[in-house]
Design a protein around this motif. Structure first.
Motif, mmCIF file in Angstrom:
data_model
loop_
_atom_site.group_PDB
_atom_site.id
_atom_site.type_symbol
_atom_site.label_atom_id
_atom_site.label_comp_id
_atom_site.label_asym_id
_atom_site.label_seq_id
_atom_site.Cartn_x
_atom_site.Cartn_y
_atom_site.Cartn_z
ATOM 1 N N VAL A 1 6.762 26.258 9.161
ATOM 2 C CA VAL A 1 5.309 26.123 9.032
ATOM 3 C C VAL A 1 4.919 24.647 9.039
ATOM 4 O O VAL A 1 3.952 24.255 9.693
ATOM 5 N N ASN A 2 5.698 23.818 8.358
ATOM 6 C CA ASN A 2 5.423 22.380 8.350
ATOM 7 C C ASN A 2 5.452 21.808 9.766
ATOM 8 O O ASN A 2 4.584 21.016 10.150
ATOM 9 N N ASP A 3 6.433 22.200 10.551
ATOM 10 C CA ASP A 3 6.518 21.744 11.934
ATOM 11 C C ASP A 3 5.301 22.196 12.751
ATOM 12 O O ASP A 3 4.767 21.432 13.559
ATOM 13 N N GLU A 4 4.878 23.427 12.549
ATOM 14 C CA GLU A 4 3.717 23.943 13.282
ATOM 15 C C GLU A 4 2.426 23.255 12.857
ATOM 16 O O GLU A 4 1.553 22.987 13.678
ATOM 17 N N VAL A 5 2.289 22.963 11.564
ATOM 18 C CA VAL A 5 1.109 22.230 11.089
ATOM 19 C C VAL A 5 1.099 20.841 11.721
ATOM 20 O O VAL A 5 0.061 20.363 12.178
ATOM 21 N N LYS A 6 2.247 20.201 11.764
ATOM 22 C CA LYS A 6 2.343 18.856 12.371
ATOM 23 C C LYS A 6 1.906 18.905 13.841
ATOM 24 O O LYS A 6 1.163 18.031 14.294
ATOM 25 N N LYS A 7 2.357 19.910 14.576
ATOM 26 C CA LYS A 7 1.944 20.060 15.981
ATOM 27 C C LYS A 7 0.423 20.243 16.085
ATOM 28 O O LYS A 7 -0.222 19.686 16.967
ATOM 29 N N ALA A 8 -0.128 21.069 15.196
ATOM 30 C CA ALA A 8 -1.570 21.349 15.244
ATOM 31 C C ALA A 8 -2.386 20.098 14.894
ATOM 32 O O ALA A 8 -3.444 19.879 15.481
ATOM 33 N N ILE B 1 5.233 35.991 16.630
ATOM 34 C CA ILE B 1 5.192 34.572 16.276
ATOM 35 C C ILE B 1 3.994 33.865 16.898
ATOM 36 O O ILE B 1 3.445 32.927 16.309
ATOM 37 N N LYS B 2 3.540 34.317 18.052
ATOM 38 C CA LYS B 2 2.374 33.706 18.687
ATOM 39 C C LYS B 2 1.134 33.850 17.811
ATOM 40 O O LYS B 2 0.306 32.944 17.745
ATOM 41 N N GLU B 3 0.996 34.984 17.161
ATOM 42 C CA GLU B 3 -0.144 35.197 16.270
ATOM 43 C C GLU B 3 -0.083 34.263 15.064
ATOM 44 O O GLU B 3 -1.111 33.767 14.612
ATOM 45 N N ILE B 4 1.106 34.031 14.557
ATOM 46 C CA ILE B 4 1.253 33.120 13.417
ATOM 47 C C ILE B 4 0.935 31.692 13.845
ATOM 48 O O ILE B 4 0.238 30.963 13.138
ATOM 49 N N LYS B 5 1.419 31.291 15.012
ATOM 50 C CA LYS B 5 1.097 29.958 15.527
ATOM 51 C C LYS B 5 -0.407 29.808 15.716
ATOM 52 O O LYS B 5 -0.979 28.763 15.401
ATOM 53 N N GLY B 6 -1.061 30.836 16.223
ATOM 54 C CA GLY B 6 -2.509 30.810 16.389
ATOM 55 C C GLY B 6 -3.229 30.693 15.062
ATOM 56 O O GLY B 6 -4.219 29.973 14.944
ATOM 57 N N PHE B 7 -2.741 31.407 14.068
ATOM 58 C CA PHE B 7 -3.319 31.333 12.723
ATOM 59 C C PHE B 7 -3.233 29.907 12.183
ATOM 60 O O PHE B 7 -4.206 29.377 11.646
ATOM 61 N N ILE B 8 -2.085 29.276 12.343
ATOM 62 C CA ILE B 8 -1.901 27.906 11.852
ATOM 63 C C ILE B 8 -2.814 26.948 12.608
ATOM 64 O O ILE B 8 -3.461 26.087 12.010
ATOM 65 N N ARG B 9 -2.901 27.096 13.905
ATOM 66 C CA ARG B 9 -3.770 26.241 14.724
ATOM 67 C C ARG B 9 -5.229 26.394 14.277
ATOM 68 O O ARG B 9 -5.944 25.410 14.112
ATOM 69 N N ARG B 10 -5.672 27.637 14.077
ATOM 70 C CA ARG B 10 -7.057 27.874 13.623
ATOM 71 C C ARG B 10 -7.280 27.278 12.231
ATOM 72 O O ARG B 10 -8.343 26.711 11.961
ATOM 73 N N TYR B 11 -6.306 27.433 11.362
ATOM 74 C CA TYR B 11 -6.387 26.881 10.003
ATOM 75 C C TYR B 11 -6.674 25.377 10.070
ATOM 76 O O TYR B 11 -7.587 24.879 9.424
ATOM 77 N N VAL B 12 -5.886 24.661 10.866
ATOM 78 C CA VAL B 12 -6.047 23.214 10.999
ATOM 79 C C VAL B 12 -7.367 22.883 11.696
ATOM 80 O O VAL B 12 -8.134 22.031 11.233
ATOM 81 N N THR C 1 0.644 22.928 4.626
ATOM 82 C CA THR C 1 1.832 23.785 4.634
ATOM 83 C C THR C 1 1.915 24.599 3.353
ATOM 84 O O THR C 1 2.120 25.814 3.383
ATOM 85 N N THR C 2 1.725 23.943 2.222
ATOM 86 C CA THR C 2 1.779 24.630 0.928
ATOM 87 C C THR C 2 0.682 25.677 0.824
ATOM 88 O O THR C 2 0.920 26.806 0.369
ATOM 89 N N ASP C 3 -0.524 25.345 1.261
ATOM 90 C CA ASP C 3 -1.646 26.280 1.196
ATOM 91 C C ASP C 3 -1.369 27.525 2.037
ATOM 92 O O ASP C 3 -1.601 28.655 1.587
ATOM 93 N N ILE C 4 -0.863 27.333 3.241
ATOM 94 C CA ILE C 4 -0.550 28.466 4.116
ATOM 95 C C ILE C 4 0.535 29.331 3.496
ATOM 96 O O ILE C 4 0.422 30.560 3.442
ATOM 97 N N LEU C 5 1.600 28.707 3.009
ATOM 98 C CA LEU C 5 2.695 29.480 2.418
ATOM 99 C C LEU C 5 2.263 30.203 1.147
ATOM 100 O O LEU C 5 2.738 31.313 0.870
ATOM 101 N N ILE D 1 12.174 31.263 2.054
ATOM 102 C CA ILE D 1 11.137 30.316 1.641
ATOM 103 C C ILE D 1 11.413 28.929 2.231
ATOM 104 O O ILE D 1 10.519 28.283 2.769
ATOM 105 N N ILE D 2 12.661 28.485 2.146
ATOM 106 C CA ILE D 2 13.030 27.181 2.698
ATOM 107 C C ILE D 2 12.840 27.169 4.209
ATOM 108 O O ILE D 2 12.298 26.219 4.785
#
Length: 68
Positions: free
Chosen positions: A59-66, A6-17, A33-37, A52-53
């Motif tokens: 992912v939405n929560d992680e994008v918001k944090k980033a 999960i840390k790698e996924i969080k890092g991916f989202i952070r880098r994306y943003v 969120t939609t683009d990542i999913l 999916i839900i």
């Protein structure tokens, strides 16, 4: 891209943003969120809606944090 935890996924989202901010692009939480999913959409089977839900919410929560 594959992930081991999960840390790698969080890092991916952070880098994306971060990459979009650095490029001067606005980052809309819902759009990001939609683009990542959509990048990882190979989900099938009778339980796909559950995953999916759940993924969308997380992912939405992680994008918001980033973004914050």
């Amino acid at each position: 891209m594959t992930f081991d935890d999960i840390k790698e996924i969080k890092g991916f989202i952070r880098r994306y943003v971060d990459e979009r901010f650095q490029a001067g692009q606005p980052v809309n939480q819902d759009w990001a969120t939609t683009d990542i999913l959509n990048t990882y959409d190979d989900i099938s089977g009778p339980d796909a809606d559950f995953y999916i839900i759940t993924a969308r919410c997380w992912v939405n929560d992680e994008v918001k944090k980033a973004i914050g």
